[in-house]
Design an enzyme around this catalytic site. Structure first.
Site, PDB file in Angstrom:
ATOM      1  N   LYS A  22       0.871  -1.198  -0.034  1.00  0.00           N
ATOM      2  CA  LYS A  22       0.083   0.055   0.027  1.00  0.00           C
ATOM      3  C   LYS A  22       0.935   1.194  -0.036  1.00  0.00           C
ATOM      4  CE  LYS A  22      -1.808   2.028   4.101  1.00  0.00           C
ATOM      5  NZ  LYS A  22      -1.470   3.302   4.194  1.00  0.00           N
ATOM      6  N   ASN A  23       1.925   1.410   0.927  1.00  0.00           N
ATOM      7  CA  ASN A  23       2.674   2.542   1.081  1.00  0.00           C
ATOM      8  C   ASN A  23       3.502   2.787  -0.062  1.00  0.00           C
ATOM      9  OD1 ASN A  23       1.001   3.264   3.263  1.00  0.00           O
ATOM     10  ND2 ASN A  23       2.627   2.606   4.957  1.00  0.00           N
ATOM     11  N   CYS A 117      -5.515   8.398   8.331  1.00  0.00           N
ATOM     12  CA  CYS A 117      -5.640   7.748   9.587  1.00  0.00           C
ATOM     13  C   CYS A 117      -5.564   8.577  10.823  1.00  0.00           C
ATOM     14  CB  CYS A 117      -4.568   6.612   9.776  1.00  0.00           C
ATOM     15  SG  CYS A 117      -5.020   4.893   9.218  1.00  0.00           S
ATOM     16  N   ARG A 122      -0.157  14.756  12.862  1.00  0.00           N
ATOM     17  CA  ARG A 122       0.843  14.314  11.614  1.00  0.00           C
ATOM     18  C   ARG A 122       1.144  15.555  10.807  1.00  0.00           C
ATOM     19  NH1 ARG A 122      -1.679   8.589   9.549  1.00  0.00           N
ATOM     20  NH2 ARG A 122       0.323   8.627   8.513  1.00  0.00           N
ATOM     21  N   ASP A 308       3.900   0.200  11.995  1.00  0.00           N
ATOM     22  CA  ASP A 308       2.392  -0.300  11.269  1.00  0.00           C
ATOM     23  C   ASP A 308       1.990  -1.880  11.507  1.00  0.00           C
ATOM     24  OD1 ASP A 308       2.192   2.217  10.360  1.00  0.00           O
ATOM     25  OD2 ASP A 308       3.052   1.643   8.404  1.00  0.00           O
ATOM     26  N   ARG A 400      -9.366   0.069   3.808  1.00  0.00           N
ATOM     27  CA  ARG A 400      -8.011   1.217   2.803  1.00  0.00           C
ATOM     28  C   ARG A 400      -6.945   0.487   2.605  1.00  0.00           C
ATOM     29  NH1 ARG A 400      -6.241   5.393   6.674  1.00  0.00           N
ATOM     30  NH2 ARG A 400      -4.825   5.286   4.882  1.00  0.00           N
TER      31      ARG A 400
HETATM   32  N1  EPU Z   1       7.061  13.959  11.124  1.00  0.00           N
HETATM   33  C1  EPU Z   1       7.164  15.144  11.549  1.00  0.00           C
HETATM   34  N2  EPU Z   1       7.364  16.025  10.481  1.00  0.00           N
HETATM   35  C2  EPU Z   1       6.937  15.811   9.230  1.00  0.00           C
HETATM   36  C3  EPU Z   1       6.717  14.491   8.841  1.00  0.00           C
HETATM   37  C4  EPU Z   1       6.661  13.430  10.122  1.00  0.00           C
HETATM   38  O1  EPU Z   1       7.512  15.561  12.715  1.00  0.00           O
HETATM   39  O2  EPU Z   1       6.956  16.592   8.154  1.00  0.00           O
HETATM   40  C5  EPU Z   1       6.832  12.911  12.115  1.00  0.00           C
HETATM   41  C6  EPU Z   1       5.583  12.314  12.524  1.00  0.00           C
HETATM   42  O3  EPU Z   1       4.775  13.217  13.484  1.00  0.00           O
HETATM   43  C7  EPU Z   1       5.876  10.870  13.222  1.00  0.00           C
HETATM   44  C8  EPU Z   1       7.328  10.617  12.523  1.00  0.00           C
HETATM   45  O4  EPU Z   1       7.734  11.757  11.903  1.00  0.00           O
HETATM   46  O5  EPU Z   1       6.138  10.958  14.465  1.00  0.00           O
HETATM   47  C9  EPU Z   1       7.253   9.688  11.171  1.00  0.00           C
HETATM   48  O6  EPU Z   1       6.277  10.082  10.284  1.00  0.00           O
HETATM   49  P1  EPU Z   1       6.347   9.724   8.790  1.00  0.00           P
HETATM   50  O7  EPU Z   1       6.581  10.852   7.897  1.00  0.00           O
HETATM   51  O8  EPU Z   1       7.562   8.617   8.617  1.00  0.00           O
HETATM   52  O9  EPU Z   1       5.117   8.924   8.447  1.00  0.00           O
HETATM   53  P2  EPU Z   1       4.383   9.194   7.367  1.00  0.00           P
HETATM   54  O10 EPU Z   1       5.047   8.943   5.941  1.00  0.00           O
HETATM   55  O11 EPU Z   1       3.195  10.199   7.359  1.00  0.00           O
HETATM   56  C10 EPU Z   1       4.070   6.748   6.499  1.00  0.00           C
HETATM   57  C11 EPU Z   1       3.160   5.675   6.472  1.00  0.00           C
HETATM   58  C12 EPU Z   1       2.408   5.419   7.696  1.00  0.00           C
HETATM   59  C13 EPU Z   1       3.683   4.747   8.742  1.00  0.00           C
HETATM   60  C14 EPU Z   1       4.910   5.903   8.786  1.00  0.00           C
HETATM   61  C15 EPU Z   1       5.832   5.332   9.571  1.00  0.00           C
HETATM   62  C16 EPU Z   1       2.082   6.335   4.200  1.00  0.00           C
HETATM   63  C17 EPU Z   1       1.045   6.900   3.504  1.00  0.00           C
HETATM   64  N3  EPU Z   1       2.042   6.082   5.340  1.00  0.00           N
HETATM   65  O12 EPU Z   1       3.584   7.892   7.214  1.00  0.00           O
HETATM   66  O13 EPU Z   1       1.665   4.123   7.467  1.00  0.00           O
HETATM   67  O14 EPU Z   1       2.964   4.622   9.972  1.00  0.00           O
HETATM   68  O15 EPU Z   1       4.969   6.052   7.523  1.00  0.00           O
HETATM   69  O16 EPU Z   1       6.325   4.387   9.127  1.00  0.00           O
HETATM   70  O17 EPU Z   1       3.034   5.711   3.679  1.00  0.00           O
HETATM   71  C18 EPU Z   1      -0.146   2.671   7.811  1.00  0.00           C
HETATM   72  O18 EPU Z   1      -0.050   2.133   6.831  1.00  0.00           O
HETATM   73  O19 EPU Z   1      -1.034   2.324   8.692  1.00  0.00           O
HETATM   74  C19 EPU Z   1       0.557   3.962   8.371  1.00  0.00           C
HETATM   75  C20 EPU Z   1      -0.084   4.849   9.109  1.00  0.00           C
END
Ligand code: EPU
Length: 433
Positions: A22-23, A117, A122, A308, A400
């Site tokens: 998915k991601n 989610c 976030r 995850d 999803r």
């Molecule tokens: N963070 C910041 N600033 C940013 C971005 C992130 O402070 O600009 C913080 C977040 O608050 C969090 C940490 O950095 O504490 C990690 O966040 P990350 O950016 O890695 O998460 P994401 O890219 O928004 C993706 C996956 C998530 C998964 C995370 C961590 C997608 C669409 N989502 O989210 O997947 O938990 O990486 O591996 O790729 C899921 O699949 O259930 C899911 C939530």
């Protein structure tokens, strides 16, 4: 209103085929915007997040056709806008990848703030910091839309991420692909889907090196050509079925996977006493060999234990005698689902980032809800452990991210069905689809 109805208490046995990640898919599909020709993408999971991002691209003028259940044809050459602000965009977290892709392609982007989610704050400050380093100005309009623009065209630069972020790493890679000169992303995330996105972009003609390490170098190119590409398997879906096999003390073979991507997960199962046998593109988890032992988990960016899979492991550990401690080290608030497990008789307390599980208490069926995607998967794993019948609501979160979840669990011997409750008639209909 749709629900899953699960009658548990039976070990799972058999073989389950894992879908595409998915991601990876939710980044690779919008990445096609950067391409000057049509692309064909295989091993796409058939999930509602993919349907949503495909519809968003169609709204923008792209031609998107599903060739078969797992293959999409996307022609981006008719996209006539740099703006994506509809409700569909707001409805999905990963729509932030439109920012990087549109900015990289057109030098400007206007995208509604992502939804998705429901856990913790976030932020996307690191994504915006990266775009600004490449020369874009970014602003928040009416508290709901992000605008990014660079009149001169983006220019490569150095970006040091303050937090290891999957989304920021991929978004900056997207924006940098066609920028002038060299972009260096330091403290980059290393997840397998980052390598997959880089491989996809490189196949189209991009010049990205170092993906999978914490320094990624992107040298901008002026043309990107169409390709046919197959997405990596979903390691989190695989980890979820492994948890279900262990929680029911069954034995399941997981196919269409890359065992290397599952190393941190497999290591935990081994520590707990499961027998894991790895093959080239499959593995077998056998939880019948000896009684399972408690364990501790700390979530971390890849190659650490993935956040995850945290809720699914908590659901597994609540059925394993002894005290297990889970340390959620990536997200601030990913424990909202625990009150649902407590309804089923779990003894779990939360203190800040820690969840303390007194496993092995008697569990009973209860009506529970999926508070987010992985929390929903945890509810299924919990329900499979109790001999009564559990109803799980808010299953749209589960759909999803999990393809054919009912059919896949059924094929392993689980008693699970999707039912539709009509509010008017209070009549329960089994969905035949
Ligand atoms: N963070 C910041 N600033 C940013 C971005 C992130 O402070 O600009 C913080 C977040 O608050 C969090 C940490 O950095 O504490 C990690 O966040 P990350 O950016 O890695 O998460 P994401 O890219 O928004 C993706 C996956 C998530 C998964 C995370 C961590 C997608 C669409 N989502 O989210 O997947 O938990 O990486 O591996 O790729 C899921 O699949 O259930 C899911 C939530």
């Amino acid at each position: 209103m749709e629900k899953f109805v699960v009658t548990g208490g039976k070990p799972l046995f058999g073989e389950v085929n894992i879908s595409g990640a998915k991601n990876a898919a939710v980044a690779i599909i919008p990445a096609v915007i950067l391409c000057d020709e049509p692309c064909q993408i295989e091993n796409i999971p058939n999930i509602s997040d993919v349907t949503l991002i495909s519809k968003i691209l169609q709204q923008m003028g792209a031609k998107v056709r599903r060739i078969n259940k797992s293959t999409l044809y996307i022609d981006p050459t008719h996209i006539g806008t740099y703006s994506a602000t509809t409700d569909l965009v707001r409805g999905m977290r990963a729509s932030y990848y439109l920012l990087g892709a549109l900015l990289g392609r057109y030098g400007k982007a206007k995208v509604a703030l992502p939804g998705g989610c429901n856990f913790g704050v976030r932020p996307i400050d690191q994504h915006l910091k990266g775009f600004e380093a490449l020369g874009a100005e970014t602003r928040l309009v009416d508290g709901a839309i992000i605008e990014a623009e660079c009149e001169e065209g983006l220019t490569g630069s150095h970006v040091y991420l303050d937090v290891v972020s999957v989304g920021a790493t991929m978004n900056i890679m997207l924006a940098a692909c066609r920028a002038k000169g060299l972009t260096i992303i330091e403290n980059a995330a290393k997840e397998p889907h980052i390598v997959d996105l880089a491989n996809f972009l490189n196949s189209m003609g991009a010049d990205i090196r170092g993906a999978g390490t914490d320094v990624i170098k992107v040298r901008g190119v002026s043309y990107m050509h169409g390709i046919s590409y197959s997405i990596i398997p979903d390691q989190i879906e695989a980890g979820t079925y492994m948890c279900a096999a262990a929680a029911t003390r069954g034995c399941v073979t997981i196919t269409n996977i890359t065992p290397k991507h599952l190393e941190s997960i497999s290591a935990k199962f081994r520590e707990m006493g499961c027998k894991i046998t790895e093959y080239d593109e499959a593995l077998t988890i056998d939880a019948t060999v000896k009684p399972l032992k408690r364990c501790n988990i700390k979530t971390m960016p890849h190659p650490g234990f993935p956040t995850d899979c945290q809720p699914q492991f908590t659901a597994l550990l609540m059925g394993v005698p002894g005290t297990s401690i889970v340390n959620e080290n990536v997200w601030d608030n990913r424990y909202q689902y625990i009150s649902e497990l407590v309804r089923m008789g779990a003894h779990i307390s939360v203190e800040g980032r820690l969840a303390i599980i007194e496993g092995g208490t008697p569990l009973t069926a209860a009506p529970v809800k999926a508070t987010d995607l992985r929390a929903g998967a945890a509810m299924i794993i919990a329900a499979l452990q109790v001999s009564g019948t559990t109803e799980i609501s808010s299953i749209q979160y589960i759909e999803r991210g999990y393809e054919d979840v009912v059919e896949k669990f059924k094929s392993l011997g689980a008693d699970i069905k999707k039912v539709y409750y009509s509010d008017d008639t209070e009549h329960e209909l089994e969905l035949r689809a």
